[in-house]
Design an enzyme around this catalytic site. Structure first.
Site, mmCIF file in Angstrom:
data_model
loop_
_atom_site.group_PDB
_atom_site.id
_atom_site.type_symbol
_atom_site.label_atom_id
_atom_site.label_comp_id
_atom_site.label_asym_id
_atom_site.label_seq_id
_atom_site.Cartn_x
_atom_site.Cartn_y
_atom_site.Cartn_z
ATOM 1 N N GLU A 1 70.174 -8.729 20.738
ATOM 2 C CA GLU A 1 70.483 -8.761 22.171
ATOM 3 C C GLU A 1 69.237 -8.587 23.036
ATOM 4 O O GLU A 1 68.955 -9.400 23.911
ATOM 5 C CB GLU A 1 71.515 -7.659 22.467
ATOM 6 C CG GLU A 1 71.979 -7.664 23.895
ATOM 7 C CD GLU A 1 73.246 -6.863 24.130
ATOM 8 O OE1 GLU A 1 74.143 -6.852 23.274
ATOM 9 O OE2 GLU A 1 73.331 -6.242 25.205
ATOM 10 N N ASP B 1 70.160 -1.066 19.639
ATOM 11 C CA ASP B 1 70.897 -0.001 20.331
ATOM 12 C C ASP B 1 69.904 0.907 21.072
ATOM 13 O O ASP B 1 70.052 1.190 22.258
ATOM 14 C CB ASP B 1 71.719 0.828 19.323
ATOM 15 C CG ASP B 1 72.556 -0.048 18.411
ATOM 16 O OD1 ASP B 1 73.529 -0.626 18.893
ATOM 17 O OD2 ASP B 1 72.198 -0.173 17.217
#
Ligand code: TRH
Length: 376
Positions: A277, A26
């Site tokens: 990611e 994040d």
């Protein structure tokens, strides 16, 4: 005679909100985006992050107390509630549906013209993403509309984060032999006949099975293990703090690198195990073979996500099998590893072509700037 100077348009102001759910992705993604918007698009970016200490692990220039620091052209603010903000920005990005504070939303609604409000979504190669990219969602109470921006692998999506000079920097690094210097800094030699691997994964990876295969293989292998989950797992399996020698495999702990140096690790290895990611995307930009440990979801939604990427990537079958086995989604890890090793040159060529194709698409920051310009 001097021509009258046109007034400089005011610098656009963007606020990015980031809530750290777990791990580093994040913070890593929001920081990468913020930095690129500031440095390549001349945007005044404020990054509001609820756990700045996580960002500090990636960005050693950031130190406590975290509130209100400028780093590489980005203003980093500690997101604590009540939020101490002076004014709302022209563009508001909330990362991964993190819900900016109500007081901020109310202030957005009070602006004569509300800001462009975007939810930056998670990355997926699934086909439905193109249909949802750009969708609008009116706020249930306030006169505000939120737009959904989906990263992705096609031009019908928002693309992938990629700094303008990334591939040129990578090529210069590789052409100059800088990998040797990078490895030396880690206390390692550049041994050309050794397969170099970086290992970034979650706890659930079948590392024990992988180590069993490595013990038995004949070719020399060097595996670099960062701190955190991969290292903790290795310690549990092998005991002690390493380095460890398992037959022809040498397993070496390395420090957690600043994000700006993480690419050098990926560029210096022949095969990168990545996860989540951001490291997954960076490994694709490295143009090298990779193995993805996908972020596990409780409803097994990650299985469809993994298959969607494998199909889009056109993964050669041994590589697809290796990924499935690494993610506990079927197949035998040992066999898939051996079969992948046998086609390593093919995997290398495939990764390079994939990277080249992806790089023809606009990058995410560029696409986002365009997207928001059409909506402010
Ligand atoms: O850390 P991740 O697993 O992060 C996430 C989170 O789990 C998040 O909740 C989830 O939504 C998301 O994945 C999909 O993996 P990721 O995304 O690869 O982020 C890791 C970051 O850490 C990335 O920016 C690279 C960076 N990094 C370094 O800077 N130095 C290092 O040495 C290492 C190992 C990683």
């Amino acid at each position: 005679m001097s021509a009258a100077l046109a007034p400089t348009p005011p610098q656009p102001r963007w606020d990015i909100f980031c809530r750290v759910i777990d791990n580093f992705g994040d913070a890593g993604i929001c920081w990468r985006l913020a930095r690129q918007l500031a440095n390549e698009h001349g945007i005044a970016v404020r990054l509001w992050i609820d756990a700045p200490e996580v960002l500090a692990a990636l960005l050693p220039g950031l130190a406590p107390p975290f509130a209100g620091q400028d780093c590489e052209g980005v203003r980093i603010e500690h997101w604590s509630e009540p939020l101490a903000f002076d004014q709302v920005a022209d563009v508001v990005i909330e990362a991964f549906a993190c819900d900016p504070p109500e007081s901020y939303l109310v202030a957005m609604a009070h602006r004569p013209r509300p800001p462009c409000w975007v939810n930056l979504e998670y990355l997926s190669a699934e086909a439905w993403v193109a249909g949802c990219h750009g969708a609008a969602s009116p706020h249930p109470r306030l006169p505000l509309t939120k737009f959904f921006f989906f990263p992705g692998f096609t031009e019908s999506t928002g693309g992938l984060l990629r700094e303008k000079d990334l591939l040129a920097r990578r090529d210069a690094f590789l052409a100059s032999g800088a990998a040797t210097g990078f490895l030396n800094e880690l206390g390692l030699a550049n041994e050309p006949d050794t397969l170099r691997i970086s290992l970034f994964c979650y706890d659930s990876a079948p590392l024990d099975e992988l180590l069993t295969v490595w013990r038995r293989q004949s070719a020399p292998l060097l595996c670099l293990v960062p701190p955190g989950k991969p290292m903790a797992r290795m310690q549990r399996l092998l005991g002690g703090n390493g380095p460890w020698n398992l037959g022809p495999a040498r397993i070496v702990p390395i420090p957690f690198l600043p994000q700006a140096r993480f690419d050098a690790l990926l560029w210096s290895c022949d095969l990168n195990f990545v996860r989540g990611e951001d490291s997954f995307v960076r490994a694709q930009w490295a143009g090298k073979p990779l193995v993805w440990h996908i972020y596990p979801q409780t409803d097994s939604a990650h299985a469809a996500k993994l298959e969607a990427f494998l199909a889009r990537y056109g993964a050669p079958p041994p590589m697809a099998d290796l990924w499935r086995a690494w993610n506990g989604l079927g197949g035998r890890l040992g066999e898939a590893w051996q079969a992948s090793q046998a086609i390593l040159p093919e995997l290398r060529a495939h990764a390079a072509i994939w990277c080249e194709q992806l790089a023809r698409q606009p990058d995410l920051a560029e696409a986002l700037v365009k997207f928001c310009a059409a909506r402010v």
